[in-house]
Design an enzyme around this catalytic site. Structure first.
Site, PDB file in Angstrom:
ATOM      1  N   ARG A 228       0.807  -1.492   0.156  1.00  5.08           N
ATOM      2  CA  ARG A 228       0.137  -0.296   0.360  1.00  5.08           C
ATOM      3  C   ARG A 228       0.824   1.656   0.007  1.00  5.08           C
ATOM      4  NH1 ARG A 228      -3.878  -2.348  -1.488  1.00  5.08           N
ATOM      5  NH2 ARG A 228      -5.500  -3.220   0.074  1.00  5.08           N
ATOM      6  N   HIS A 276      -2.416   0.344  -9.153  1.00  4.30           N
ATOM      7  CA  HIS A 276      -2.752  -0.209  -8.814  1.00  4.30           C
ATOM      8  C   HIS A 276      -3.106  -1.588  -9.306  1.00  4.30           C
ATOM      9  CE1 HIS A 276      -4.253  -0.823  -4.334  1.00  4.30           C
ATOM     10  NE2 HIS A 276      -3.906  -2.427  -5.315  1.00  4.30           N
TER      11      HIS A 276
HETATM   12  P1  NDP Z   1      -1.522 -12.071   5.054  1.00  6.32           P
HETATM   13  O1  NDP Z   1      -2.788 -11.565   5.973  1.00  6.32           O
HETATM   14  O2  NDP Z   1      -2.183 -13.066   4.646  1.00  6.32           O
HETATM   15  O3  NDP Z   1      -0.675 -11.868   5.149  1.00  6.32           O
HETATM   16  C1  NDP Z   1       0.293 -10.938   6.473  1.00  6.32           C
HETATM   17  C2  NDP Z   1       1.908 -10.421   6.041  1.00  6.32           C
HETATM   18  O4  NDP Z   1       2.075  -9.436   6.429  1.00  6.32           O
HETATM   19  C3  NDP Z   1       2.068 -11.850   6.784  1.00  6.32           C
HETATM   20  O5  NDP Z   1       2.956 -12.625   6.878  1.00  6.32           O
HETATM   21  C4  NDP Z   1       1.761 -11.506   8.403  1.00  6.32           C
HETATM   22  O6  NDP Z   1       2.458 -11.836   9.884  1.00  6.32           O
HETATM   23  C5  NDP Z   1       3.394  -9.684   7.550  1.00  6.32           C
HETATM   24  N1  NDP Z   1       2.888  -8.865   8.659  1.00  6.32           N
HETATM   25  C6  NDP Z   1       1.749  -8.490   8.892  1.00  6.32           C
HETATM   26  N2  NDP Z   1       1.559  -6.938  10.439  1.00  6.32           N
HETATM   27  C7  NDP Z   1       3.583  -7.797   9.628  1.00  6.32           C
HETATM   28  C8  NDP Z   1       3.871  -6.498  10.861  1.00  6.32           C
HETATM   29  N3  NDP Z   1       3.844  -6.007  12.356  1.00  6.32           N
HETATM   30  N4  NDP Z   1       5.416  -7.553  11.417  1.00  6.32           N
HETATM   31  C9  NDP Z   1       5.353  -8.066  10.519  1.00  6.32           C
HETATM   32  N5  NDP Z   1       5.097  -9.013   9.622  1.00  6.32           N
HETATM   33  C10 NDP Z   1       3.829  -8.281   9.535  1.00  6.32           C
HETATM   34  O7  NDP Z   1      -2.406 -10.777   3.441  1.00  6.32           O
HETATM   35  P2  NDP Z   1      -1.872 -11.134   2.146  1.00  6.32           P
HETATM   36  O8  NDP Z   1      -0.795 -11.438   1.539  1.00  6.32           O
HETATM   37  O9  NDP Z   1      -2.878 -11.776   1.404  1.00  6.32           O
HETATM   38  O10 NDP Z   1      -1.862  -9.728   1.454  1.00  6.32           O
HETATM   39  C11 NDP Z   1      -1.060  -9.019   1.505  1.00  6.32           C
HETATM   40  C12 NDP Z   1      -1.569  -7.261   1.321  1.00  6.32           C
HETATM   41  O11 NDP Z   1      -1.139  -7.522  -0.154  1.00  6.32           O
HETATM   42  C13 NDP Z   1      -3.078  -6.557   1.648  1.00  6.32           C
HETATM   43  O12 NDP Z   1      -2.887  -6.068   2.776  1.00  6.32           O
HETATM   44  C14 NDP Z   1      -2.870  -5.596   0.349  1.00  6.32           C
HETATM   45  O13 NDP Z   1      -2.404  -4.578   1.171  1.00  6.32           O
HETATM   46  C15 NDP Z   1      -1.453  -5.797  -0.679  1.00  6.32           C
HETATM   47  N6  NDP Z   1      -2.453  -6.330  -1.551  1.00  6.32           N
HETATM   48  C16 NDP Z   1      -2.205  -5.548  -3.084  1.00  6.32           C
HETATM   49  C17 NDP Z   1      -2.590  -5.758  -3.843  1.00  6.32           C
HETATM   50  C18 NDP Z   1      -1.900  -5.458  -5.145  1.00  6.32           C
HETATM   51  O14 NDP Z   1      -2.494  -4.599  -6.494  1.00  6.32           O
HETATM   52  N7  NDP Z   1      -0.537  -3.857  -5.393  1.00  6.32           N
HETATM   53  C19 NDP Z   1      -3.054  -6.394  -4.678  1.00  6.32           C
HETATM   54  C20 NDP Z   1      -3.889  -7.908  -3.429  1.00  6.32           C
HETATM   55  C21 NDP Z   1      -3.327  -7.568  -2.241  1.00  6.32           C
HETATM   56  P3  NDP Z   1       2.497 -13.376  10.629  1.00  6.32           P
HETATM   57  O15 NDP Z   1       2.180 -14.271   9.042  1.00  6.32           O
HETATM   58  O16 NDP Z   1       3.350 -13.636  10.761  1.00  6.32           O
HETATM   59  O17 NDP Z   1       0.539 -13.117  10.338  1.00  6.32           O
HETATM   60  C1  OXD Z   2      -6.387  -5.976  -2.882  1.00  9.90           C
HETATM   61  C2  OXD Z   2      -5.602  -4.941  -3.795  1.00  9.90           C
HETATM   62  O1  OXD Z   2      -5.871  -5.870  -1.533  1.00  9.90           O
HETATM   63  O2  OXD Z   2      -6.340  -5.493  -5.452  1.00  9.90           O
HETATM   64  O3  OXD Z   2      -6.439  -6.836  -2.947  1.00  9.90           O
HETATM   65  O4  OXD Z   2      -5.478  -4.410  -3.619  1.00  9.90           O
END
Ligand code: NDP
Ligand code: OXD
Length: 313
Positions: A228, A276
């Site tokens: 983000r 995006h």
């Molecule tokens: P998940 O919830 O599956 O994974 C989040 C990961 O981040 C986990 O490994 C978690 O650790 C880690 N994490 C969260 N907080 C912290 C922290 N404070 N310190 C260290 N690690 C942390 O999310 P997704 O993988 O499904 O999605 C991730 C993000 O990708 C979305 O929230 C969105 O912002 C972005 N996104 C962007 C898109 C785009 O088109 N650009 C499309 C889709 C998503 P743990 O495993 O230990 O809990």
């Molecule tokens: C999502 C994105 O969060 O598209 O899925 O950014």
């Protein structure tokens, strides 16, 4: 089935097609109510919100809401002030989304690994400079976030031969990937990575994580932000690009979207912007998990991929 609650979905998104979602959901439910915020007859009939952002006026007026289903993997775009308390919220996890995110990460990583970012810049000044390519195994990629998307990206990059490290809140055991956690883990990962890929969720803990403190650990690193815009401190990126701590940045997300025309990211010789587009959620494949969550919500069961309100993701 007699006694079953009729699903009535409130749909709100400026990016996703309401028509496609209505058709996809109609194949899952014989009797379906489906409205957009401007076509709702009775707010009380609505029991599911399927939304990218909270519609104008918020969701509190839908007093029979049983679930809020995000049309994205991220949920930070949903203003918590506008959400009714106690209604479970789920993020979208979907194979097409994961595959497209992996594809984008691979494209961006290979572009950096094979120095296309540098050659594009040299091309603009007609500058011919041979730079010997490195082998994938000699390029270390650090992936921030090892959840649904980050772990798939990390595994895919490992399969391409890269040396992959990952950072998450809790340590992971993923084949061929060095897992790090905590502040010291972040520093170690940043120091070793030639390419940093951010795919963290935006929470109070991760806001501004791509900042000077992190860039100070870097030396000619390429940054790829697929998370983000709020993860990045823009002024710190400009400084890090000027000092070449960060050699180039690939930004799929920005704090303000669409990015305003006068923004300094446009035309920056070391920044590649994409609007995006890294991940795609298609109703054809995502409808199954959404339909499962509608059934679960109406049956009073826990949702799939339900957001933990305390962790914030
Ligand atoms: P998940 O919830 O599956 O994974 C989040 C990961 O981040 C986990 O490994 C978690 O650790 C880690 N994490 C969260 N907080 C912290 C922290 N404070 N310190 C260290 N690690 C942390 O999310 P997704 O993988 O499904 O999605 C991730 C993000 O990708 C979305 O929230 C969105 O912002 C972005 N996104 C962007 C898109 C785009 O088109 N650009 C499309 C889709 C998503 P743990 O495993 O230990 O809990
Ligand atoms: C999502 C994105 O969060 O598209 O899925 O950014």
């Amino acid at each position: 089935m007699s006694g079953a609650v009729r699903p009535h979905v409130l749909f709100n998104s400026e990016w996703d097609s309401s028509q496609s979602w209505r058709s996809a959901l109609a194949c899952e439910f014989d009797d379906l109510g489906f409205s957009t915020p401007d076509s709702v007859d009775s707010a009380d009939a609505v029991n599911i919100a399927l939304i990218w952002k909270v519609p104008h006026g918020g969701l509190r007026r839908y007093s029979n809401l049983k679930a809020i289903l995000s049309l994205g993997a991220g949920i930070n775009q949903l203003d918590p002030e506008q959400l009714p308390e106690g209604v479970p919220l789920a993020r979208l996890v979907n194979q097409t989304l994961t595959e497209t995110m992996v594809e984008y990460a691979k494209a961006a990583v290979f572009r950096c690994h094979r120095n296309f970012d540098v050659f594009e810049r040299h091309g603009r000044t007609e500058h011919w400079q041979y730079i010997a390519p490195k082998l994938a195994g000699d390029t270390t990629v650090g992936v921030l976030g090892l959840g649904e998307l980050g772990s798939a990206i990390a595994v895919a990059l490992t399969r391409e031969g890269f040396d992959v490290h990952g950072w998450s809140r809790t340590l992971k055991s993923l084949p061929g990937i060095r897992s790090h956690c905590g502040q010291q883990g972040l520093v170690e990962l940043a120091r070793q990575s030639h390419i940093l890929v951010n795919v963290l969720p935006l929470t109070p803990e991760t806001e501004g994580i791509l900042s000077r403190a992190l860039f100070d650990q870097c030396q000619g690193t390429r940054l790829i932000n697929m998370g983000r815009g709020g993860h990045l401190v823009e002024a710190d990126l400009f400084e890090a690009l000027a000092s070449e701590r960060i050699l180039s940045a690939t930004l799929d997300v920005t704090a303000v979207e669409p990015l305003p025309p006068s923004h300094a990211f446009w035309n920056h010789p070391r920044i590649l912007l994409t609007p995006h587009v890294a991940g795609l959620s298609s109703p054809e494949t995502a409808v199954q998990v959404v339909a499962s969550n509608i059934r679960r919500a109406l049956a009073g069961e826990r949702l799939l991929h339900q957001v933990d309100a305390v962790r914030g993701y």
